[in-house]
Write an enzyme that holds these catalytic residues in place. Sequence first.
Site, short mmCIF file in Angstrom:
data_model
loop_
_atom_site.label_atom_id
_atom_site.label_comp_id
_atom_site.label_asym_id
_atom_site.label_seq_id
_atom_site.Cartn_x
_atom_site.Cartn_y
_atom_site.Cartn_z
N ARG A 109 -25.14 13.83 6.88
CA ARG A 109 -25.12 12.85 8.18
C ARG A 109 -24.90 11.50 7.86
O ARG A 109 -24.26 10.97 8.61
CB ARG A 109 -26.59 12.88 8.79
CG ARG A 109 -27.27 14.22 9.07
CD ARG A 109 -26.64 14.67 10.49
NE ARG A 109 -27.31 15.85 11.04
CZ ARG A 109 -26.91 16.49 12.05
NH1 ARG A 109 -25.79 15.98 12.87
NH2 ARG A 109 -27.62 17.36 12.51
N GLN A 192 -40.22 4.64 22.10
CA GLN A 192 -39.99 3.41 22.60
C GLN A 192 -40.42 2.27 21.75
O GLN A 192 -39.78 1.21 21.33
CB GLN A 192 -40.52 3.34 24.08
CG GLN A 192 -40.39 2.09 24.76
CD GLN A 192 -40.82 1.97 26.28
OE1 GLN A 192 -42.03 2.90 26.44
NE2 GLN A 192 -40.62 1.09 27.14
N HIS A 196 -37.67 -0.36 19.51
CA HIS A 196 -37.63 -1.58 19.96
C HIS A 196 -37.71 -2.64 18.82
O HIS A 196 -37.37 -3.88 19.06
CB HIS A 196 -38.50 -2.07 20.99
CG HIS A 196 -38.20 -1.53 22.25
ND1 HIS A 196 -37.76 -0.15 22.56
CD2 HIS A 196 -38.23 -2.13 23.59
CE1 HIS A 196 -37.09 -0.10 23.76
NE2 HIS A 196 -37.74 -1.12 24.40
N TYR A 344 -35.90 22.24 14.35
CA TYR A 344 -35.49 22.90 13.10
C TYR A 344 -36.64 23.72 12.66
O TYR A 344 -37.82 23.06 12.66
CB TYR A 344 -34.75 21.94 11.98
CG TYR A 344 -33.67 21.24 12.18
CD1 TYR A 344 -32.76 21.70 13.41
CD2 TYR A 344 -33.32 20.49 11.47
CE1 TYR A 344 -31.68 21.20 13.44
CE2 TYR A 344 -32.01 19.84 11.59
CZ TYR A 344 -31.23 20.20 12.78
OH TYR A 344 -29.95 19.69 12.73
N LEU A 373 -27.07 4.82 23.07
CA LEU A 373 -27.61 6.55 23.25
C LEU A 373 -28.95 6.57 23.24
O LEU A 373 -29.38 7.48 23.66
CB LEU A 373 -26.82 7.27 22.08
CG LEU A 373 -27.19 7.09 20.81
CD1 LEU A 373 -28.45 7.77 20.56
CD2 LEU A 373 -26.31 7.76 19.76
N TYR A 374 -29.76 5.65 22.93
CA TYR A 374 -31.31 5.66 22.70
C TYR A 374 -31.99 5.23 24.02
O TYR A 374 -33.02 5.21 24.06
CB TYR A 374 -31.81 5.01 21.75
CG TYR A 374 -32.53 5.54 20.59
CD1 TYR A 374 -33.87 6.19 21.06
CD2 TYR A 374 -32.36 5.75 19.35
CE1 TYR A 374 -34.72 6.65 20.14
CE2 TYR A 374 -33.17 6.63 18.42
CZ TYR A 374 -34.20 6.97 18.97
OH TYR A 374 -35.12 7.85 17.94
N HIS A 377 -34.36 7.08 28.99
CA HIS A 377 -35.62 6.82 30.17
C HIS A 377 -35.76 8.20 30.65
O HIS A 377 -36.75 8.11 31.30
CB HIS A 377 -34.71 5.86 30.98
CG HIS A 377 -35.00 4.43 30.13
ND1 HIS A 377 -33.93 3.88 29.67
CD2 HIS A 377 -35.97 3.71 30.21
CE1 HIS A 377 -34.26 2.78 28.99
NE2 HIS A 377 -35.58 2.48 29.39
N GLY A 515 -26.48 10.83 17.12
CA GLY A 515 -27.82 10.17 16.77
C GLY A 515 -28.39 10.24 15.39
O GLY A 515 -28.75 9.46 14.97
N SER A 519 -29.87 7.46 12.63
CA SER A 519 -31.25 7.47 12.50
C SER A 519 -31.35 7.62 11.00
O SER A 519 -32.11 6.77 10.41
CB SER A 519 -31.66 8.50 13.33
OG SER A 519 -32.77 9.05 12.83
#
Length: 608
Positions: A109, A192, A196, A344, A373-374, A377, A515, A519
């Site tokens: 990744r 969220q 942030h 998974y 992309l995050y 909502h 993502g 991440s």
Amino acid sequence: MQRLTRTLFFLALGCLLCEAANPCCSEPCQNRGVCTALGKDSYECDCTRTGYHGQNCTAPEFLTWVKITLKPSPNTVHYLLTHFKAFWNIINNISFLRDGIMRYVLTSRSHFIDSPPTYNVDYGYKSWEAYSNLSYYTRTLPPVSEDCPTPMGVAGKKQLPDAKLLAEKLLMRRQFIPDPQQTSLMFGFFAQHFTHQFFKTDTKRGPAFTLAKGHGVDLNHIYGDNLDRQNKLRLFKDGKLRHQVLNGEVYPPTVKDVGVHMHYPPHVSDSYRFAVGHEAFGLVPGLMMYATIWLREHNRVCDVLKEVHPDWDDERLFQTTRLILTGETIKIVIEDYVQHLSGYHFKLKFDPELLFNQRFQYQNRISSEFNTLYHWHPLMPDTFHIEEMEYNYKQFVFNTSVVTEHGISSLVESFSKQVAGRVAGGRNVPAPILHVAIKSIEESRKMRYQSLNAYRKRFSMKPYSSFEDMTGDKEMAALLEEMYGHVDAVELYPGLLIEKPRQDAIFGETMVEMGAPFSLKGLMGNPICSPEYWKPSTFGGSVGFDIVNTASLQRLVCNNVRGPCPVASFHVTDVKEPDSVIINSSTSHSGGSSINPTVILKERTTEL
Ligand code: HEM
Ligand SMILES: *[C@@H]1O[C@H](CO)[C@@H](O)[C@H](O)[C@H]1NC(C)=O
Ligand SMILES: *[C@@H]1O[C@H](CO)[C@@H](O)[C@H](O)[C@H]1NC(C)=O
Ligand SMILES: *[C@@H]1O[C@H](CO)[C@@H](O)[C@H](O)[C@H]1NC(C)=O
Ligand SMILES: *[C@@H]1O[C@H](CO)[C@@H](O)[C@H](O)[C@H]1NC(C)=O
Ligand SMILES: *[C@@H]1O[C@H](CO)[C@@H](O)[C@H](O)[C@H]1NC(C)=O
């Protein structure tokens, strides 16, 4: 054959007639080759170390050919990892196999992420300014050049669809679509709250700039993003943070108490203006709930550390506790949060040692595309159920009294029981926050993002061949076609939300394949994961190291609520009666006779 020749001829003619455009607009260089325009009608692809060669970096070298021939598609890998539970139960139990697979997950990744970072909104080529100016989010793909014929380069219409119309027709929720992975609101608010700290757009400078200069998991959402704010939030005694006690429980102090700036609308009274690290966490009670939990955790860990190190001063207790909480956060994000999200059956593992014999850079820069992309909502429901109450958006937003009225325990219990919305598949953004989605689209345009298909190629996915291939739905495909003209012109953010979800999953392929690299790179690129940091002494000895290595969402909650501990879960279980959780720990309440908190979770029937 003849027709093909004619088409090529017209294409060539077309380009002679059209205003000479930047030849890189058509993104001719494949497989991550770098395009440099040479005047108006020629270009060069730099294929160095891509594993490909040729004019457009399309001819694989032998080893690359072997790799791509053998490599299963992302959807196949996903299928294998989310099926065959019995098989994975065995693998999970054989430590060298589990370690090997986890190492492969991490390296495969993070290889998608350029580190050190490269571009930003103002620099589509490498430059010292783009590398060194931390006020910018970095860019994974360079911006579409201003001199291109269409906003997406060469594909599609000259004019993109009206953002509001697009959002209303394709993104806005008609009827709540629950997430088939049974994600809970407890997850939604964690997402969220956690993100942030590194998605903190500097709106004064514009969407391409960030206030979070740490570019990763630095816990500025708990401690403030500058030293002045941090000092105002600190108690300067025993390493602790300032707090107040309400109804016999610890809550954040008020703005009046500590004098830090927070965003609250005028109607919020002084006693409900809680002050925490992040200025905007008064926005929803879910954020303030997590802020309160982490505040309590900080002060609890300070007590634990002081017990082992009675000689340590306030500063050392504070700093060491911050590192412990950083470790706990990463542990919880990988083993609870990403584990849930991935679906998974393979058991993910947070173990920095897995990377010690690999080439891996312990640094991270947040990408603008990762922020975009995050914007999950669609996770948010139509109304929020807490105990016997039901709140609509108007009642919920900026209403911090909800936190103290119900208390942390009830909030955790309620949020763990309410299912979140599905993110992909289209039409699931709640109307009250549709404006946030519209703004994401508008800002992506200002930042001149490339298309969804360009990003799919960047992350080794096949570009979608048609609108129906992308959506799996005829009606939405038709609407998209009308708006964009060509599938290669569909924008990143709308594309991610409309994309067909994987079977019984919250996301489609692109969200996960794009993502996950951001991440995992952000989590493992943290300095505490590097060889010189990742040892007990960094965390105040084995006691602190154990806190990091045994952290879980459930423990975090149990260690910080009074009375019986509620089930805390990132997914909603169908079990009607939540089993009670018994906890023995040295919390701040109990004076702390034993320093090693032990949580005994009554064996819960984990669903198949
Ligand atoms: C009721 C809940 C929520 C409300 C009212 C809300 C509202 C907002 C608002 C007003 C913005 C700023 C938009 C702008 O002016 O640019 C925003 C940004 C954002 N939201 Fe939400 N949101 C909610 C839930 C969530 C959730 C669950 C996530 C999941 C991760 C999320 C992720 C984000 C992200 C990543 C940003 C960009 C932050 C930045 O760049 O500074 N939001 N949201
Ligand atoms: C490279 O791409 C250009 C434009 O997309 C195309 O005209 C050309 O034939 C390609 N060259 C090769 C060797 O495939
Ligand atoms: C496999 O799991 C069982 C219980 O879950 C445990 O007793 C056993 O030691 C494990 N075996 C290995 C090889 O880890
Ligand atoms: C970073 O770039 C912005 C925009 O060009 C500029 O205003 C700012 O001063 C730069 N920051 C530094 C530290 O150079
Ligand atoms: C805020 O929440 C409280 C419950 O804590 C509720 O009584 C009140 O009506 C809510 N405020 C608004 C403006 O809806
Ligand atoms: C938990 O605490 C109770 C009493 O507080 C005690 O009786 C029990 O033995 C403890 N359990 C463990 C596993 O420490």
